[in-house]
Design a protein around this motif. Structure first.
Motif, PDB file in Angstrom:
ATOM      1  N   THR A 192       0.837  -1.203   0.000  1.00  0.00           N
ATOM      2  CA  THR A 192       0.000   0.000   0.000  1.00  0.00           C
ATOM      3  C   THR A 192       0.868   1.248   0.000  1.00  0.00           C
ATOM      4  O   THR A 192       1.994   1.231   0.493  1.00  0.00           O
ATOM      5  CB  THR A 192      -0.918   0.039   1.234  1.00  0.00           C
ATOM      6  N   ARG A 197      -1.824   6.144   2.996  1.00  0.00           N
ATOM      7  CA  ARG A 197      -3.097   6.185   2.278  1.00  0.00           C
ATOM      8  C   ARG A 197      -4.221   5.518   3.069  1.00  0.00           C
ATOM      9  O   ARG A 197      -5.374   5.932   2.997  1.00  0.00           O
ATOM     10  CB  ARG A 197      -2.951   5.505   0.922  1.00  0.00           C
ATOM     11  N   TYR A 198      -3.865   4.454   3.816  1.00  0.00           N
ATOM     12  CA  TYR A 198      -4.884   3.728   4.565  1.00  0.00           C
ATOM     13  C   TYR A 198      -4.611   3.829   6.068  1.00  0.00           C
ATOM     14  O   TYR A 198      -3.643   4.457   6.492  1.00  0.00           O
ATOM     15  CB  TYR A 198      -4.932   2.261   4.126  1.00  0.00           C
ATOM     16  N   TRP A 199      -5.443   3.176   6.861  1.00  0.00           N
ATOM     17  CA  TRP A 199      -5.323   3.223   8.325  1.00  0.00           C
ATOM     18  C   TRP A 199      -3.933   2.797   8.767  1.00  0.00           C
ATOM     19  O   TRP A 199      -3.356   3.345   9.685  1.00  0.00           O
ATOM     20  CB  TRP A 199      -6.378   2.323   8.956  1.00  0.00           C
ATOM     21  N   ASP A 229      -0.021   1.005   7.035  1.00  0.00           N
ATOM     22  CA  ASP A 229       0.743   0.663   5.838  1.00  0.00           C
ATOM     23  C   ASP A 229       1.054  -0.829   5.859  1.00  0.00           C
ATOM     24  O   ASP A 229       1.422  -1.381   6.905  1.00  0.00           O
ATOM     25  CB  ASP A 229       2.038   1.478   5.778  1.00  0.00           C
ATOM     26  N   LYS A 249       1.916   1.390  11.675  1.00  0.00           N
ATOM     27  CA  LYS A 249       0.903   2.402  11.970  1.00  0.00           C
ATOM     28  C   LYS A 249       1.526   3.498  12.829  1.00  0.00           C
ATOM     29  O   LYS A 249       2.181   3.210  13.833  1.00  0.00           O
ATOM     30  CB  LYS A 249      -0.273   1.754  12.725  1.00  0.00           C
TER      31      LYS A 249
END
Length: 232
Positions: free
Chosen positions: A99, A103-105, A107, A133
């Motif tokens: 990822t 971008r998301y909660w 990596d 995180k």
């Protein structure tokens, strides 16, 4: 339904840990790959327990195959029972950044390793899931790995490893952390320090130093680990 499935999923993931290798203290991987990076790395681990000292060193060169995948080759050396240091194994490793960072909660990345012992026909394959995180100025990194061993003098079996690092990003050059390792007959915990020095372009120098104490098994069990990595 999802809440009922989560405990079952965690039990399936953690159950191999009861049969894992007990020399798992090495490195907690981050899920990141720099675009088209190249790198040289040296690692040292020195484990002292009731059976004596085990000294290992790894030398590697890595070259990115794309913006998110890097392939590394390792030469692994160790000290034998006579005190002589020589080649023990070679290893190929691939890291895949799944990822985009931030971008998301959390990596996510993946790790694949293939290792063969130098003098014997023993093999080992690893497949792992890497996560990281950020919480403010701290970061939580985890590695969950499934291992399969087979060959001339080792039984064919699945094993597992779990590694965790909780890091405080004080300044880039000095970042203290706590590391946790779990494997067969071994649970270890201890402090670590690491840092990064960035130069022009994407050239950067990373260093790590950790001291992990075993929390079970032998009355004396501790491992010193260190590494230096140059990326360009």
């Amino acid at each position: 339904m999802k809440r009922r499935l989560l405990p079952v999923l965690w039990l399936l993931l953690l159950s191999p840990l009861c049969r894992a290798d007990n020399f798992t203290v090495d490195k907690v991987y981050h899920p990141y790959v720099l675009p088209f990076e190249r790198e040289f790395e040296w690692r040292l681990t020195s484990r002292q327990n009731d059976d004596g000292n085990v000294l290992m060193q790894r030398f590697s060169y890595g070259h990115a195959l794309s913006e998110r995948i890097i392939l590394e080759g390792y030469v692994v050396g160790s000290r034998d029972q006579n005190g002589d240091f020589g080649m023990q194994a070679w290893e190929l490793e691939t890291r895949w950044m799944l990822t985009e960072q931030g971008r998301y909660w959390a990596d996510w990345g993946a790790l694949f390793e293939l290792e063969k012992e130098h003098q014997t026909d023993n093999w080992e394959f690893k497949a792992g899931l890497l996560t990281e995180k950020e919480f403010g100025r701290t970061s939580l990194t985890t590695n969950l790995t499934l291992v399969y061993e087979w060959g001339q003098s080792v039984p064919s079996e699945f094993e597992g490893e779990f590694k965790l690092k909780y890091r405080y990003r004080w300044i880039p050059e000095i970042q203290p952390a706590i590391e946790f390792y779990a494997a067969e007959d071994f649970i270890g915990l201890g402090p670590a320090f690491m840092g990064i020095r960035r130069f022009d372009g994407q050239r950067q120098l990373k260093w790590e130093l950790g001291f992990i104490a075993g929390l079970n098994g032998d009355t004396k069990d501790h491992t010193l680990r260190m590494s230096v990595e140059y990326e360009f």
